[in-house]
Design an enzyme around this catalytic site. Structure first.
Site, PDB file in Angstrom:
ATOM      1  N   HIS A 439      81.426 -34.747  75.796  1.00 37.11           N
ATOM      2  CA  HIS A 439      80.119 -34.854  76.444  1.00 37.11           C
ATOM      3  C   HIS A 439      80.097 -34.239  77.836  1.00 37.11           C
ATOM      4  CE1 HIS A 439      76.089 -35.999  76.582  1.00 37.11           C
ATOM      5  NE2 HIS A 439      76.158 -37.290  76.325  1.00 37.11           N
ATOM      6  N   ASP A 443      75.931 -31.578  74.905  1.00 35.84           N
ATOM      7  CA  ASP A 443      74.968 -32.672  74.829  1.00 35.84           C
ATOM      8  C   ASP A 443      74.564 -32.920  73.378  1.00 35.84           C
ATOM      9  OD1 ASP A 443      74.920 -33.058  77.601  1.00 35.84           O
ATOM     10  OD2 ASP A 443      73.396 -31.498  77.867  1.00 35.84           O
TER      11      ASP A 443
END
Length: 466
Positions: A439, A443
């Site tokens: 992350h 995304d």
């Protein structure tokens, strides 16, 4: 004539190796290029051939011992005299003894004991150099893990004495400096855990086994024995201790490092594989007959992943500090389960290969992985990975990212299930797929768009199979 057997260098970034098994014993006759012993390194396990024909005269480095490259591990009598007397039992390693050999007994009745530190992790997909510049401009030999630890603890590697080959700084060297300077580490994060040094202790007769506290499993009793007897099981009443293999230790540390470095997020999707399954069923007989190789489902997923990586190149990236490196090459690592662990050989330039080329490459890599004939460069430079727990019947899995990649695709079992198609219930060949992603770079929007592209490619397959 005596011929020395040396620990080979299996790659530019490899400075040591562990002998896991001798395939011959002193007095045995050997042929040139006949497998002589097996080694494990940071990259691969491999069989090492004999450099000469003759009789194995002496074993200098025993099983389970780690020595620098170019160390003489044995001697062959090239004259091949059958009357050569067997050499004495394997000697201790000629490598310098570690500086930190425990001499005192561990504290009594600890709450729990951490396992000995494992060697550096398997750098499955990284071709990173193992040296870094010091403040004086000189090159310092160290692994990416050591450099990361030094940065986290604010330690200048130029001040750390290296005990490895060529002055290479090992993880144990850095841990000793951290402990000596009182810099916060794993021990401070868990005060109830007593750390056992990674250096191999001297084997002493075991003390009587005390009754283990509930849930403790008596671990504190045999950690030292497990380290000192690396290849033997140890039995305690109604349970046994199985020491981790060298490969298992490297896998363990690589997985822990990956979870520490990358904030993992997971996305799941379901793919209708009916069209691919029907096409494969019709063509697999002719495919195998024509090309002399079996047609599995994996190359279809590789091609679909290539399509997704082309459409969303952020998934084909790695992180270098605060820079995101987008790779032009698409090199896909394929996890291969071995009887003794797991390895991820890499299909280089997968975007340039057709279905047949991918299948042949995967078959070749998997076969040589299982026969311990992979080269270090064949497990490096991966830019994305795929693992297939579904082949063992798993519905789906949440795999750990192979560093320094930012994503790994997990494939579930392909099985027939009732689904709704055009407002009617139909029986279709369905498959769950999961995407684990970093992350820091990826995304959720990009991850799900990537999965949708993989799904779209497979559900609308158009490439001919023959």
């Amino acid at each position: 004539m005596a011929v020395d057997i040396v620990m080979p260098q299996m790659g530019e970034s490899i400075f040591e190796g562990t002998i896991t098994k001798w395939l011959k014993k002193p007095g045995d006759k050997v042929e040139r290029d006949e497998p002589l012993f097996e080694i494990s390194t940071d990259k691969v396990d491999a069989e090492i051939p004999s450099p000469s024909a003759g009789v194995l005269k002496e074993i200098k480095v025993g099983e389970g011992q780690t020595v620098p490259i170019q160390t003489i591990v044995g001697v062959i009598d090239a004259a091949g005299s059958a009357a050569a007397a067997p050499a004495p039992a394997p000697a201790k390693s000629q490598a310098p003894a570690p500086a930190r050999v425990p001499t005192a007994a561990p504290p009594p009745a600890p709450t729990s004991v951490s396992r000995p530190a494992a060697p550096a992790p398997v750098a499955v997909a990284s071709a990173s150099a193992v040296s870094a510049p010091s403040s004086s401009g000189e090159r310092i030999h160290s692994s990416p893990l050591v450099r990361r630890m030094a940065k986290e603890h604010g330690i200048d590697l130029a001040t750390v004495p290296g005990t490895g080959a060529g002055g290479r700084i090992s993880k144990q060297d850095l841990e000793a400096v951290i402990a000596a300077s009182g810099v916060g580490g794993a021990a401070e994060a868990a005060p109830s855990v007593v750390s056992i040094p990674a250096a191999r202790p001297v084997l002493v007769p075991p003390a009587p086994v005390p009754a283990a506290a509930p849930g403790a499993s008596g671990v504190q009793t045999h950690v030292a024995l497990e380290t000192a007897v690396p290849r033997e099981k140890i039995y305690f009443g109604n349970y046994e201790v199985q020491p981790m293999s060298t490969m298992r230790q490297r896998i363990a540390e690589h997985m822990v490092a990956s979870k520490h470095v990358s904030p993992h997020v997971y996305s799941v999707d379901e793919i209708d594989m009916t069209k691919v399954a029907v096409l494969r069923a019709k063509a697999k007989g002719e495919f195998e007959k024509r090309y002399e190789t079996k047609l599995t489902f994996m190359p279809f997923f590789v091609k679909a992943a290539v399509a997704g990586l082309r459409a969303f190149p952020t998934m084909n990236a790695s992180l270098d500090g605060t820079n995101v490196v987008i790779h032009r090459d698409i090199n896909i690592g394929i996890a291969v389960a071995l009887d003794w662990g797991l390895i991820v050989p890499v299909v280089k330039n997968a975007d340039e290969k057709n279905l047949l080329g991918i299948q042949r490459t995967m078959n070749d890599l998997a076969e040589r992985a299982r026969s311990k004939k992979l080269k270090p460069e064949e497990v490096q430079e991966g830019t994305f990975s795929i693992t297939n727990p579904g082949v063992f019947g798993g519905l789906f899995g949440l795999p750990v990212i192979s560093q320094p990649n930012v994503g790994i695709l997990g494939l579930g079992a392909i099985e027939k299930r009732p689904v709704v198609v055009d407002d009617a219930i139909a029986i279709r060949s369905m498959c769950y797929v999961t995407l684990s992603y970093d992350h820091r770079v990826v995304d959720g929007a990009i991850a799900h768009q990537f999965l949708h592209k993989v799904k779209e490619t497979l559900e609308n397959w158009s490439e001919p199979l023959l």
